[in-house]
Design a protein around this motif. Structure first.
Motif, PDB file in Angstrom:
ATOM      1  N   LYS A  21       0.840  -1.196   0.000  1.00  0.00           N
ATOM      2  CA  LYS A  21       0.000   0.000   0.000  1.00  0.00           C
ATOM      3  C   LYS A  21       0.883   1.258   0.000  1.00  0.00           C
ATOM      4  O   LYS A  21       0.601   2.222  -0.726  1.00  0.00           O
ATOM      5  N   ALA A  22       1.950   1.233   0.810  1.00  0.00           N
ATOM      6  CA  ALA A  22       2.863   2.376   0.856  1.00  0.00           C
ATOM      7  C   ALA A  22       3.549   2.582  -0.491  1.00  0.00           C
ATOM      8  O   ALA A  22       3.775   3.718  -0.919  1.00  0.00           O
ATOM      9  N   ILE A  23       3.881   1.491  -1.164  1.00  0.00           N
ATOM     10  CA  ILE A  23       4.484   1.589  -2.496  1.00  0.00           C
ATOM     11  C   ILE A  23       3.505   2.240  -3.465  1.00  0.00           C
ATOM     12  O   ILE A  23       3.868   3.140  -4.228  1.00  0.00           O
ATOM     13  N   ALA A  46       7.250   4.958   4.909  1.00  0.00           N
ATOM     14  CA  ALA A  46       6.282   3.953   5.348  1.00  0.00           C
ATOM     15  C   ALA A  46       6.618   2.581   4.779  1.00  0.00           C
ATOM     16  O   ALA A  46       6.536   1.572   5.473  1.00  0.00           O
ATOM     17  N   LEU A  47       7.012   2.534   3.504  1.00  0.00           N
ATOM     18  CA  LEU A  47       7.325   1.228   2.910  1.00  0.00           C
ATOM     19  C   LEU A  47       8.556   0.627   3.581  1.00  0.00           C
ATOM     20  O   LEU A  47       8.612  -0.591   3.825  1.00  0.00           O
ATOM     21  N   LEU A  48       9.553   1.452   3.914  1.00  0.00           N
ATOM     22  CA  LEU A  48      10.730   0.928   4.602  1.00  0.00           C
ATOM     23  C   LEU A  48      10.381   0.459   6.012  1.00  0.00           C
ATOM     24  O   LEU A  48      10.877  -0.581   6.473  1.00  0.00           O
ATOM     25  N   ASP A  71       9.931  -3.813  -9.796  1.00  0.00           N
ATOM     26  CA  ASP A  71       9.187  -4.613  -8.831  1.00  0.00           C
ATOM     27  C   ASP A  71      10.068  -5.123  -7.691  1.00  0.00           C
ATOM     28  O   ASP A  71       9.626  -5.917  -6.858  1.00  0.00           O
ATOM     29  N   SER A  72      11.315  -4.653  -7.622  1.00  0.00           N
ATOM     30  CA  SER A  72      12.246  -5.168  -6.617  1.00  0.00           C
ATOM     31  C   SER A  72      11.864  -4.776  -5.199  1.00  0.00           C
ATOM     32  O   SER A  72      12.333  -5.395  -4.233  1.00  0.00           O
ATOM     33  N   LEU A  73      11.016  -3.757  -5.046  1.00  0.00           N
ATOM     34  CA  LEU A  73      10.617  -3.333  -3.713  1.00  0.00           C
ATOM     35  C   LEU A  73       9.655  -4.318  -3.053  1.00  0.00           C
ATOM     36  O   LEU A  73       9.500  -4.293  -1.834  1.00  0.00           O
ATOM     37  N   TRP A  74       8.999  -5.161  -3.848  1.00  0.00           N
ATOM     38  CA  TRP A  74       8.033  -6.087  -3.257  1.00  0.00           C
ATOM     39  C   TRP A  74       8.229  -7.539  -3.681  1.00  0.00           C
ATOM     40  O   TRP A  74       7.806  -8.455  -2.975  1.00  0.00           O
ATOM     41  N   ARG A  75       8.889  -7.772  -4.811  1.00  0.00           N
ATOM     42  CA  ARG A  75       9.001  -9.142  -5.325  1.00  0.00           C
ATOM     43  C   ARG A  75       9.736 -10.073  -4.353  1.00  0.00           C
ATOM     44  O   ARG A  75       9.280 -11.198  -4.077  1.00  0.00           O
ATOM     45  N   TYR A  76      10.868  -9.631  -3.829  1.00  0.00           N
ATOM     46  CA  TYR A  76      11.632 -10.470  -2.906  1.00  0.00           C
ATOM     47  C   TYR A  76      10.879 -10.702  -1.602  1.00  0.00           C
ATOM     48  O   TYR A  76      10.898 -11.809  -1.051  1.00  0.00           O
ATOM     49  N   GLN A  77      10.194  -9.656  -1.126  1.00  0.00           N
ATOM     50  CA  GLN A  77       9.452  -9.801   0.121  1.00  0.00           C
ATOM     51  C   GLN A  77       8.302 -10.788  -0.030  1.00  0.00           C
ATOM     52  O   GLN A  77       8.002 -11.549   0.886  1.00  0.00           O
TER      53      GLN A  77
END
Length: 226
Positions: free
Chosen positions: A121-123, A130-132, A180-186
């Motif tokens: 959501k933050a992204i 917030a995303l961090l 998409d690296s901000l969420w793909r690994y997570q």
């Protein structure tokens, strides 16, 4: 300036430290910002002594440093420090992910999923801090499951030390609009934890931190030429 809240004259050093520290971690005081003692004292409503002590603590933590003719500044970003800090993070966080995924409960996996969804959501809202925060909260749940509080504390300390680098990398990914690296690994990490797959969790963290190092390196190089 970014620090405007006045504080009561109790535990002044701790409170001044907490306020400046929060401003650094939020990015309100970015790398290279001068920490002028008298200006900060005026903003928070104290004498200069608590501010000087707070800055000394920040220097001990590696969040501030002394520069010739400038005095104390928020620590600058360098490629050398990026490599060193992220190299240590890889050592610690791949192990923390491995241990955590072996012991995590279904309830903790649900908490990880909730933090992951808040991070997404933050992204979507382009909210870097917030995303961090939600990313770190999600990781902390997994790492805490390792049963080693010293390991988690060391990782948290590194997160603080490299928060400025994380902001640079995250903002660069958001600006690209297609990364998409901000969420793909997570997402993969939550799946590995839910499956109790220690090898996969460790590998995901390794790949994530290698990718982050390269993205931040490229961003720093780009900023150096502008």
């Amino acid at each position: 300036m970014v620090i405007s809240k006045r504080i009561e004259p109790t535990l002044l050093t701790d409170q001044v430290f907490a306020m400046i520290h929060a401003s650094i971690l939020s990015g309100d005081l970015p790398a290279g910002s001068r920490l002028k003692v008298r200006d900060l004292a005026e903003q928070v409503g104290t004498s200069v002594m608590p501010v000087r002590e707070a800055i000394r603590r920040l220097e001990e933590m590696g969040l501030a440093e002394r520069e010739p003719h400038k005095g104390a500044v928020v620590k600058s970003l360098t490629y050398e420090e990026l490599i060193h800090v992220y190299g240590v993070r890889r050592l610690l966080e791949t192990e923390a992910a491995r241990l955590g995924s072996e012991n995590i409960t279904p309830e903790d996996c649900q908490r990880m999923q909730a933090e992951y969804e808040l991070m997404r959501k933050a992204i979507d809202e382009q909210q870097v801090i917030a995303l961090l925060d939600h990313d770190e909260a999600m990781l902390a749940i997994l790492y805490q499951a390792s049963g080693n509080p010293v390991l988690l504390q060391m990782i948290r300390t590194l997160w603080q030390q490299c928060r400025a680098y994380k902001i640079v990398g995250a903002q660069g990914s958001l600006d690209s609009g297609t990364d998409d690296s901000l969420w793909r690994y997570q997402q993969d990490l939550v799946t590995a934890a839910r499956n109790g797959d220690a090898a996969a969790a460790s590998a995901v963290n390794e790949a994530s931190l290698v990718d982050a190092t390269e993205r931040i390196r490229a961003r720093l190089a780009e900023q150096a030429t502008t």
